[in-house]
Design a protein around this motif. Structure first.
Motif, PDB file in Angstrom:
ATOM      1  N   ILE A 267       0.846  -1.206   0.000  1.00  0.00           N
ATOM      2  CA  ILE A 267       0.000   0.000   0.000  1.00  0.00           C
ATOM      3  C   ILE A 267       0.875   1.248   0.000  1.00  0.00           C
ATOM      4  CG2 ILE A 267      -1.641   1.353   1.391  1.00  0.00           C
ATOM      5  CD1 ILE A 267      -2.789  -1.407   2.329  1.00  0.00           C
TER       6      ILE A 267
ATOM      7  N   PRO B  18      -6.044   0.116   3.539  1.00  0.00           N
ATOM      8  CA  PRO B  18      -5.826   1.494   3.084  1.00  0.00           C
ATOM      9  C   PRO B  18      -6.482   2.520   4.020  1.00  0.00           C
ATOM     10  CG  PRO B  18      -6.420   0.093   1.238  1.00  0.00           C
ATOM     11  CD  PRO B  18      -6.636  -0.728   2.476  1.00  0.00           C
TER      12      PRO B  18
ATOM     13  N   ASP C 129      -8.463  -5.751   1.913  1.00  0.00           N
ATOM     14  CA  ASP C 129      -8.304  -4.932   0.706  1.00  0.00           C
ATOM     15  C   ASP C 129      -8.988  -3.575   0.869  1.00  0.00           C
ATOM     16  OD1 ASP C 129      -7.526  -7.149  -1.751  1.00  0.00           O
ATOM     17  OD2 ASP C 129      -8.453  -7.911   0.072  1.00  0.00           O
TER      18      ASP C 129
ATOM     19  N   GLN D  86       1.062   4.242  -2.876  1.00  0.00           N
ATOM     20  CA  GLN D  86       0.775   5.640  -2.538  1.00  0.00           C
ATOM     21  C   GLN D  86       2.045   6.501  -2.470  1.00  0.00           C
ATOM     22  OE1 GLN D  86      -1.843   6.279   0.808  1.00  0.00           O
ATOM     23  NE2 GLN D  86      -3.120   4.499   0.338  1.00  0.00           N
TER      24      GLN D  86
END
Length: 298
Positions: free
Chosen positions: A28, A202, A198, A32
């Motif tokens: 992640i 985040p 999933d 990002q």
């Protein structure tokens, strides 16, 4: 409490490199463009944690390390000292070092510290809230997790995320709840709160960005039963799949420690993240649709 300036670039220090959640967190961060480093120190070794923080100079620390036991939590029943060393001593040491250094710690904990009772009956839709005291001490694993959660309440720099029966879109992962139960000879059939990684991992990164602290029930809203999950598996993945159920009394004969079954109230998380999907919607969107092997009905 300290609060990171929103202008400074994020720099995460993550513990649990070899673990499932720790590995996903790294992915992640990469997606990002967030700088991250995996801690090399042992959680129970204060000096090594201080050295990690000095070397990395993080804006936030994540703890995805811990002992869940292999192949399951029954391992903890015969390895109590090892379980305490990581889950209690280690987690508290990391929280304490982070507080000393003025850092927020995002701690992936467990919601398997509750069980249905007369005030939170199965099927009632009444879930356990963040401020409720744990009522499940059936397994040593859960007992240590309840202990450490209670002590962490005193640390105003910690964000405790109560994860339950984690599921991801990687159906080959043996830690995945779907993968686990699809391989069992028999399964119980009890509605539970669960965490779709999933969607929720985040969100945990966003929680760090917002410098949120305190306890959060970290599951998707609502409940889903074992049979409902396996029915979706049959519908999307393998139409020939079959399974057998058994009850808790029969299950007790093949496990060492009892397992937690509960529903967690997700009002607090949903208020902060209104876009959060219900457990059944999230299962379809993040897990079963991307893995679909059966033809789409016309």
């Amino acid at each position: 409490m300290v609060s990171q300036s929103t202008g400074s670039p994020l720099n995460f220090l993550i513990y649990g490199r070899t673990g499932w959640i720790g590995g996903l967190l790294g992915k992640i961060c990469e997606s990002q463009n967030i700088n991250y480093t995996y801690g090399s120190g042992r959680l129970e070794s204060r000096a090594t944690l201080i050295a990690d923080i000095a070397a990395v100079n993080p804006t936030h620390v994540f703890n995805a390390a811990g002992v869940t036991g292999r192949p399951n939590v029954d391992w903890c029943e015969s390895h109590k000292v090892e379980t305490i060393r990581t889950n209690v001593v280690g987690t508290l040491t990391l929280a304490d070092v982070c507080r000393e250094k003025g850092l927020i710690l995002v701690n992936y904990a467990t919601g398997c510290i509750f069980e249905y009772d007369s005030e939170h009956e199965l099927g009632s839709g009444v879930g356990f809230k963040e401020e409720d005291s744990p009522n499940f001490v059936g397994s040593f694993y859960s007992k240590t997790k309840a202990m450490v959660e209670e002590l962490l309440k005193n640390y105003d720099n910690v964000c405790t995320l109560r994860v339950r029966m984690p599921i991801s879109s990687d159906l080959t992962n043996p830690r995945n709840f779907i993968t686990k139960i699809s391989r069992y000879e028999k399964v119980v059939n009890i509605p539970n709160s669960m965490t779709i990684l999933d969607e929720l991992l985040p969100i945990s990164v966003e929680m760090a960005k917002r410098n949120l602290t305190g306890i959060f029930n970290f599951t998707n809203p609502g409940c889903v039963s074992h049979n409902e999950v396996l029915e979706l598996y049959r519908e999307y993945i393998d139409p020939s799949y079959t399974w057998k159920n058994f009850n808790l009394e029969e299950q007790a004969k093949v496990i060492i420690a009892p397992r937690s079954n509960n529903e967690l109230d997700t009002t607090k998380l949903k208020t902060e993240f209104p876009e959060l999907l219900s457990i059944k919607e999230s299962l379809v969107k993040y897990v079963f649709e991307p893995n679909r092997k059966t033809p789409v009905a016309a």
